[in-house]
Design an enzyme around this catalytic site. Structure first.
Site, PDB file in Angstrom:
ATOM      1  N   LYS A 177      55.472  -2.841  49.608  1.00  0.00           N
ATOM      2  CA  LYS A 177      54.580  -1.839  49.029  1.00  0.00           C
ATOM      3  C   LYS A 177      53.476  -1.365  49.981  1.00  0.00           C
ATOM      4  CE  LYS A 177      55.044  -2.725  44.104  1.00  0.00           C
ATOM      5  NZ  LYS A 177      54.339  -3.035  42.857  1.00  0.00           N
ATOM      6  N   ASP A 235      52.034   2.120  39.335  1.00  0.00           N
ATOM      7  CA  ASP A 235      51.741   0.839  38.666  1.00  0.00           C
ATOM      8  C   ASP A 235      50.522   0.951  37.746  1.00  0.00           C
ATOM      9  OD1 ASP A 235      53.815  -0.688  39.761  1.00  0.00           O
ATOM     10  OD2 ASP A 235      52.666  -1.167  41.556  1.00  0.00           O
TER      11      ASP A 235
HETATM   12  P1  ATR Z   1      51.957  -8.283  43.384  1.00  0.00           P
HETATM   13  O1  ATR Z   1      52.297  -7.184  44.333  1.00  0.00           O
HETATM   14  O2  ATR Z   1      53.020  -8.562  42.364  1.00  0.00           O
HETATM   15  O3  ATR Z   1      50.617  -8.116  42.755  1.00  0.00           O
HETATM   16  P2  ATR Z   1      50.951 -10.121  45.356  1.00  0.00           P
HETATM   17  O4  ATR Z   1      50.406  -8.960  46.104  1.00  0.00           O
HETATM   18  O5  ATR Z   1      51.648 -11.195  46.100  1.00  0.00           O
HETATM   19  O6  ATR Z   1      51.951  -9.629  44.246  1.00  0.00           O
HETATM   20  O7  ATR Z   1      49.753 -10.744  44.517  1.00  0.00           O
HETATM   21  C1  ATR Z   1      49.866 -11.835  43.710  1.00  0.00           C
HETATM   22  C2  ATR Z   1      48.516 -12.111  43.024  1.00  0.00           C
HETATM   23  O8  ATR Z   1      48.666 -13.252  42.199  1.00  0.00           O
HETATM   24  C3  ATR Z   1      47.384 -12.428  43.972  1.00  0.00           C
HETATM   25  O9  ATR Z   1      46.185 -11.997  43.371  1.00  0.00           O
HETATM   26  C4  ATR Z   1      47.433 -13.949  44.041  1.00  0.00           C
HETATM   27  O10 ATR Z   1      46.202 -14.573  44.386  1.00  0.00           O
HETATM   28  P3  ATR Z   1      45.756 -14.757  45.942  1.00  0.00           P
HETATM   29  O11 ATR Z   1      45.188 -13.429  46.337  1.00  0.00           O
HETATM   30  O12 ATR Z   1      44.753 -15.835  45.903  1.00  0.00           O
HETATM   31  O13 ATR Z   1      47.004 -15.127  46.685  1.00  0.00           O
HETATM   32  C5  ATR Z   1      47.756 -14.271  42.611  1.00  0.00           C
HETATM   33  N1  ATR Z   1      48.385 -15.581  42.445  1.00  0.00           N
HETATM   34  C6  ATR Z   1      49.612 -15.950  42.851  1.00  0.00           C
HETATM   35  N2  ATR Z   1      49.879 -17.231  42.468  1.00  0.00           N
HETATM   36  C7  ATR Z   1      48.764 -17.668  41.818  1.00  0.00           C
HETATM   37  C8  ATR Z   1      48.404 -18.893  41.184  1.00  0.00           C
HETATM   38  N3  ATR Z   1      49.243 -19.940  41.130  1.00  0.00           N
HETATM   39  N4  ATR Z   1      47.186 -18.967  40.604  1.00  0.00           N
HETATM   40  C9  ATR Z   1      46.332 -17.917  40.633  1.00  0.00           C
HETATM   41  N5  ATR Z   1      46.608 -16.729  41.225  1.00  0.00           N
HETATM   42  C10 ATR Z   1      47.814 -16.606  41.798  1.00  0.00           C
END
Ligand code: ATR
Length: 272
Positions: free
Chosen positions: A70, A106
């Site tokens: 993306k 989105d």
């Molecule tokens: P997407 O494009 O689907 O939003 P992404 O860009 O990888 O995917 O983002 C995932 C989000 O989920 C991020 O905000 C991530 O937090 P970080 O910025 O700290 O990585 C959050 N996230 C993923 N796993 C998590 C978890 N176990 N607990 C809390 N937040 C989580």
């Protein structure tokens, strides 16, 4: 019928095997009598540039873009919509006379999903997660509403402050503080996907909260299950997927496919 005039659309991601988008969009093309097909293309991150070059050469009409492309795809496009440029994320590409335009649907997808159950009015909104989806949703909703975003990595929410969005660390203290303030809660993290985890402990939810999850597998996540137990209105992640798809479809064709048809096709694909 597929013939010499059939236009080609698709989704690019890595992986794309489980994408529900081909089912949704092909159902819509059929229903509207549009001579087009939609395929899933699994493109390795190192081959993204080559893939886009190939799409240009073959005059592919439009694309959806999913994880992990993306942000990276922006370098290969000719122009960006205002929203895409501001948040640095593209989920839809439109081929307009050989020029590739990047858009993001989105945020509007999440808005339309929420508007199924409430009028947003001036409701205060709490979003968990500042990844691609979280940022797009926050940017869109902050046009009219007060928005707070909590993220595991608090540095990532700083970029949102210039849109008037408050960002903070995701922890129990902040969850308690902002859940008292919020009227709408949105999970924009993958927590709860294919698992019985939840980003917000059930006992912290109140009856008058509207709760939306962007996770759609399972359809009733633990967050939504616990929210319903407390009497909250809920919106599942499949509605957001359906509406972001409808908005992409509109950008490509100017037509609005039926939401029930798109959701039915997505549900069928999800159950396989
Ligand atoms: P997407 O494009 O689907 O939003 P992404 O860009 O990888 O995917 O983002 C995932 C989000 O989920 C991020 O905000 C991530 O937090 P970080 O910025 O700290 O990585 C959050 N996230 C993923 N796993 C998590 C978890 N176990 N607990 C809390 N937040 C989580």
């Amino acid at each position: 019928m597929v013939d010499a005039k059939t236009r080609l659309y698709g989704v690019i991601g890595f992986p794309t095997r489980h994408s529900l988008s081909p089912s949704m969009h092909n159902a819509a093309f059929r229903a509207l009598g549009i001579n087009a097909v939609y395929l899933a293309f699994e493109v390795h991150p190192e081959e993204l540039g080559d893939a886009i070059k190939g799409f240009r050469a073959l005059s592919i009409s439009g694309l959806n873009v999913t994880m992990p492309h993306k942000e990276a795809i922006i370098h290969f496009l000719d122009s960006l919509s205002e929203d895409s440029g501001e948040i640095g994320s593209v989920n839809t590409v439109v081929n307009r006379n050989g020029k590739l335009e990047g858009h993001t649907t989105d945020g509007i997808g999440a808005r339309r999903a929420l508007e199924r159950v409430i009028e947003l009015g001036e409701r205060r909104i709490l979003i968990i997660g500042a990844g691609g989806a979280g940022k797009a949703i926050a940017y869109e909703l902050a046009k009219d509403n007060d928005v707070v975003v909590l993220n595991r990595t608090p540095e990532k929410v700083k970029v949102l402050e210039r849109f008037g969005i408050t960002g903070d660390a995701l922890n129990r203290g902040n969850l308690g503080k902002y859940l008292k303030w919020a009227e709408v809660l949105i999970n924009a993290t993958p927590v709860g996907m294919n698992s019985w985890e939840t980003p917000v402990p059930g006992e912290m939810l109140r009856k008058d909260l509207v709760v939306m999850d962007i996770v759609y597998k399972p359809l009733k996540t633990r967050l939504l299950t616990e929210a319903e137990l407390r009497g909250c209105k809920t919106v599942d992640g499949l509605w957001m997927l359906v509406y972001q798809g409808i908005e992409s479809f509109r950008l490509w064709t100017g037509l609005e496919p039926d939401e029930g048809l798109m959701r039915g096709a997505a549900l069928e694909s999800l159950s396989q």
